[in-house]
Design a protein around this motif. Structure first.
Motif, mmCIF file in Angstrom:
data_model
loop_
_atom_site.group_PDB
_atom_site.id
_atom_site.type_symbol
_atom_site.label_atom_id
_atom_site.label_comp_id
_atom_site.label_asym_id
_atom_site.label_seq_id
_atom_site.Cartn_x
_atom_site.Cartn_y
_atom_site.Cartn_z
ATOM 1 N N ALA A 138 -9.921 -10.028 2.396
ATOM 2 C CA ALA A 138 -8.953 -9.491 2.018
ATOM 3 C C ALA A 138 -8.288 -8.431 2.832
ATOM 4 N N ASN A 139 -8.081 -8.607 3.972
ATOM 5 C CA ASN A 139 -7.606 -7.464 4.999
ATOM 6 C C ASN A 139 -8.670 -6.349 5.324
ATOM 7 N N ASN A 140 -9.782 -6.787 5.002
ATOM 8 C CA ASN A 140 -10.844 -5.415 5.433
ATOM 9 C C ASN A 140 -11.214 -4.634 4.080
ATOM 10 N N LYS A 141 -10.532 -5.187 2.844
ATOM 11 C CA LYS A 141 -10.930 -4.755 1.692
ATOM 12 C C LYS A 141 -12.080 -4.878 1.163
ATOM 13 N N ASN A 197 0.750 -1.307 -0.047
ATOM 14 C CA ASN A 197 -0.047 0.030 -0.181
ATOM 15 C C ASN A 197 0.961 1.184 -0.089
ATOM 16 N N ALA A 198 0.427 2.411 -0.887
ATOM 17 C CA ALA A 198 1.495 3.463 -1.053
ATOM 18 C C ALA A 198 1.551 4.205 0.351
ATOM 19 N N ASP A 199 0.385 4.102 1.163
ATOM 20 C CA ASP A 199 0.464 4.557 2.426
ATOM 21 C C ASP A 199 1.455 3.752 3.573
ATOM 22 N N ASP A 200 1.635 2.698 3.282
ATOM 23 C CA ASP A 200 2.650 1.950 4.075
ATOM 24 C C ASP A 200 4.329 1.828 3.832
ATOM 25 N N GLN A 201 4.462 2.722 2.901
ATOM 26 C CA GLN A 201 6.004 2.910 2.423
ATOM 27 C C GLN A 201 6.745 3.165 3.479
ATOM 28 N N TRP A 202 6.468 4.131 4.023
ATOM 29 C CA TRP A 202 7.121 4.613 5.372
ATOM 30 C C TRP A 202 7.638 3.496 6.276
ATOM 31 N N LEU A 203 6.616 2.585 6.555
ATOM 32 C CA LEU A 203 6.802 1.347 7.347
ATOM 33 C C LEU A 203 7.772 0.404 6.785
ATOM 34 N N PHE A 240 -10.286 -1.083 -3.914
ATOM 35 C CA PHE A 240 -9.345 -1.408 -4.711
ATOM 36 C C PHE A 240 -7.937 -0.881 -4.201
ATOM 37 N N THR A 241 -7.958 0.413 -4.064
ATOM 38 C CA THR A 241 -6.660 1.060 -3.700
ATOM 39 C C THR A 241 -7.260 2.075 -2.350
ATOM 40 N N PRO A 242 -6.473 3.055 -1.935
ATOM 41 C CA PRO A 242 -6.487 3.647 -0.729
ATOM 42 C C PRO A 242 -7.674 5.065 -1.424
ATOM 43 N N ASN A 243 -7.364 5.174 -2.670
ATOM 44 C CA ASN A 243 -8.371 6.303 -3.269
ATOM 45 C C ASN A 243 -9.274 5.888 -4.210
ATOM 46 N N ILE A 244 -9.636 4.414 -4.576
ATOM 47 C CA ILE A 244 -10.559 4.001 -5.602
ATOM 48 C C ILE A 244 -11.438 2.895 -4.644
ATOM 49 N N SER A 245 -12.758 3.106 -4.746
ATOM 50 C CA SER A 245 -13.703 2.036 -4.083
ATOM 51 C C SER A 245 -14.708 1.819 -5.005
ATOM 52 N N GLN A 276 -27.901 -0.674 -7.664
ATOM 53 C CA GLN A 276 -27.192 0.501 -7.617
ATOM 54 C C GLN A 276 -25.848 0.402 -7.587
ATOM 55 N N ASN A 277 -24.910 1.067 -8.238
ATOM 56 C CA ASN A 277 -23.524 1.196 -8.309
ATOM 57 C C ASN A 277 -22.959 2.486 -8.071
ATOM 58 N N THR A 278 -22.083 2.574 -7.322
ATOM 59 C CA THR A 278 -21.131 3.913 -6.834
ATOM 60 C C THR A 278 -19.606 3.543 -7.081
ATOM 61 N N LEU A 279 -19.160 4.163 -8.249
ATOM 62 C CA LEU A 279 -17.565 4.121 -8.248
ATOM 63 C C LEU A 279 -16.996 5.526 -7.971
ATOM 64 N N SER A 280 -16.097 5.412 -6.791
ATOM 65 C CA SER A 280 -15.556 6.731 -6.011
ATOM 66 C C SER A 280 -14.007 6.739 -6.328
ATOM 67 N N PHE A 281 -13.639 7.905 -6.762
ATOM 68 C CA PHE A 281 -12.149 8.331 -7.206
ATOM 69 C C PHE A 281 -11.892 9.370 -6.134
ATOM 70 N N SER A 282 -11.155 9.130 -5.055
ATOM 71 C CA SER A 282 -10.467 10.211 -4.228
ATOM 72 C C SER A 282 -9.418 10.902 -4.677
ATOM 73 N N ILE A 283 -9.358 12.309 -4.835
ATOM 74 C CA ILE A 283 -8.147 13.187 -5.215
ATOM 75 C C ILE A 283 -7.461 13.390 -4.080
#
Length: 458
Positions: free
Chosen positions: A331-334, A116-122, A386-391, A410-417
């Motif tokens: 899948a680890n709460n994904k 995960n990109a957010d875990d690179q520091w770890l 799918f990723t930290p910013n796509i669900s 109903q389907n909702t595809l979200s992209f977080s900038i």
């Protein structure tokens, strides 16, 4: 001897002293220590200067002859972390031969793993710590005679004091800072009974088209607001119970410059309440009772007319079902999966305003306000990050009284900038065999919205 020669001899003397100092580094590496962010070298390393004066005096040729005869010395790499200049302390680490040449292969092995990109520091911190431990282990293994300290036999640390002033007596006193070596008790964490979440979205689109645009068209402004509030019973505290509640309101308003009667209309207007209560049956299955209610708030009309299409509680729909629910996290709460099957389900359809609306459009007999139906229902919900910013969130609901069938997907595809900016694609496909048949779409209905805007979560 002139000034130039003396200056040159003095410079050469300095160079030779440094070379002699580094040549002894293999024996005197333990004499180097770090203090106040500076490296102090024992003064014995500089005794070569006396030998230099006794051997060569002012003879420049002898100096360079001796320098050329010195063997080349490969200096060890300097560690990045300052603490590694401190004396080595044996702490029962694993004793094995460590080859630093393996680092490249290990880095490639770790880099090949998805992360995960957010875990690179770890990942970086773990790799750095691993390198440090292996360097220390190699040093202890190859030079045990230079390891002077053992973690079990270290002396007591020096006492620390703090100066305190006494304004009344105008005195200063020293007080020892006492360190409590006792292991603190683990803090007891009280689990919350309810887990809540709140999400608000305000998204919009805008288009301006001049009156003389060669393709024609109309300027318009679209605004979509969505508020979702979830309150669920904490299954970690109550593992045998399931109680989930969701309140959602979504409204979409758009300008209608081509409408001669009104300047705006509604593309979306829905108030929906979902509730589910269950008792655990086996593993991830629950005996459950479900409730769903939905309607809209505002009146909506056909374009360029006063013909009403919908109003508050026209239509309205209430469904109550009894059955079983499967709830799981993968899948680890994904991935959050929820499936409810209700063999017995009661469905109530409402049309409050039969004077301005045709109840047959909502599956209700002409002249009647309500329709009672008993059958079976099914609800499937899936949330996939799918990723930290796509669900992706999808919900499929179906009801049948064995004479007709009604389904809503109903389907909702979200992209977080970022934390506050999002883009969403909403797709709603609906089937109702009891509604008036459309010449083009038959019993199918479709709604699609692409929007960009702001999001607030808490």
């Amino acid at each position: 001897m002139n000034f130039r020669s003396r200056f040159f001899a003095f410079l050469s003397f300095g160079v030779l002293s440094l070379v002699l100092s580094f040549s002894a580094s293999a024996e005197d590496v333990n004499d180097i220590s770090l203090s106040n962010d500076s490296i102090e070298v024992d003064s014995t390393l500089y005794n070569h200067s006396k030998v230099f004066v006794q051997l060569f005096g002012d003879n420049e040729d002898s100096i360079f002859t001796y320098i050329d005869s010195l063997p080349s010395v490969a200096l060890p790499p300097v560690p990045r972390d300052k603490y590694m200049y401190a004396p080595i302390v044996f702490n029962s680490q694993e004793m094995r031969t460590v080859r630093l040449s393996d680092y490249a292969a290990r880095e490639a092995q770790y880099a090949a793993r998805p992360f995960n990109a957010d875990d690179q520091w770890l990942v970086d911190a773990v790799n750095t710590r691993r390198r440090q431990k292996e360097v220390v282990a190699r040093y202890v293994y190859e030079h045990p005679e230079k390891v002077k300290y053992n973690i079990n036999t270290l002396p007591e640390p020096p006492k620390q004091y703090v100066i305190k002033s006494e304004p009344n007596t105008i005195t200063l006193s020293l007080e020892e800072i006492k360190v409590n070596d006792a292991i603190p008790e683990k803090e007891k964490v009280e689990l919350k009974s309810w887990i809540t979440s709140f999400v608000a979205n305000v998204q919009f689109s805008q288009a301006y088209i001049s009156a003389n645009w060669y393709q024609g068209g109309h300027s318009n402004l679209n605004l979509l607001a969505n508020v979702v509030y979830d309150i669920n019973l904490n299954t970690n505290k109550y593992p045998k119970l399931l109680f989930e509640n969701k309140f959602q309101y979504k409204v979409g308003i758009y300008s209608t410059p081509q409408d001669s009667v009104r300047s705006y209309s509604f593309s979306e207007d829905i108030l929906q309440i979902n509730s589910k209560f269950g008792v655990k049956a086996v593993k991830k299955w629950y005996y459950t009772a479900t409730l769903q209610f939905k309607t809209q708030f505002f009146n909506n009309y056909q374009q360029n007319s006063h013909t009403m299409q919908a109003a508050f509680l026209s239509p309205g729909e209430l469904n109550i079902g009894v059955g079983m629910t499967y709830s799981s996290t993968l899948a680890n709460n994904k991935i959050n999966l929820n499936l409810s099957i209700n063999p017995v389900s009661y469905n109530l359809k409402i049309c409050r305003d039969i004077d301005n609306l045709n109840p047959e459009n909502f599956g209700i007999d002409a002249g009647k306000h309500i329709a009672n139906q008993v059958g079976s229902s099914l609800e499937f919900q899936l949330g996939w990050k799918f990723t930290p910013n796509i669900s992706w969130n999808t919900r499929l609901y179906a009801f049948s009284d064995y004479d007709y069938i009604q389904a809503d997907w109903q389907n909702t595809l979200s992209f977080s900038i970022n934390k506050y900016l999002t883009t969403q694609i909403f797709l709603n496909l609906r089937y109702d065999s009891s509604a008036v048949v459309d010449p083009e779409w038959k019993n199918w209905q479709l709604k699609e919205i692409l929007s960009f805007g702001f999001t607030y979560k808490m």
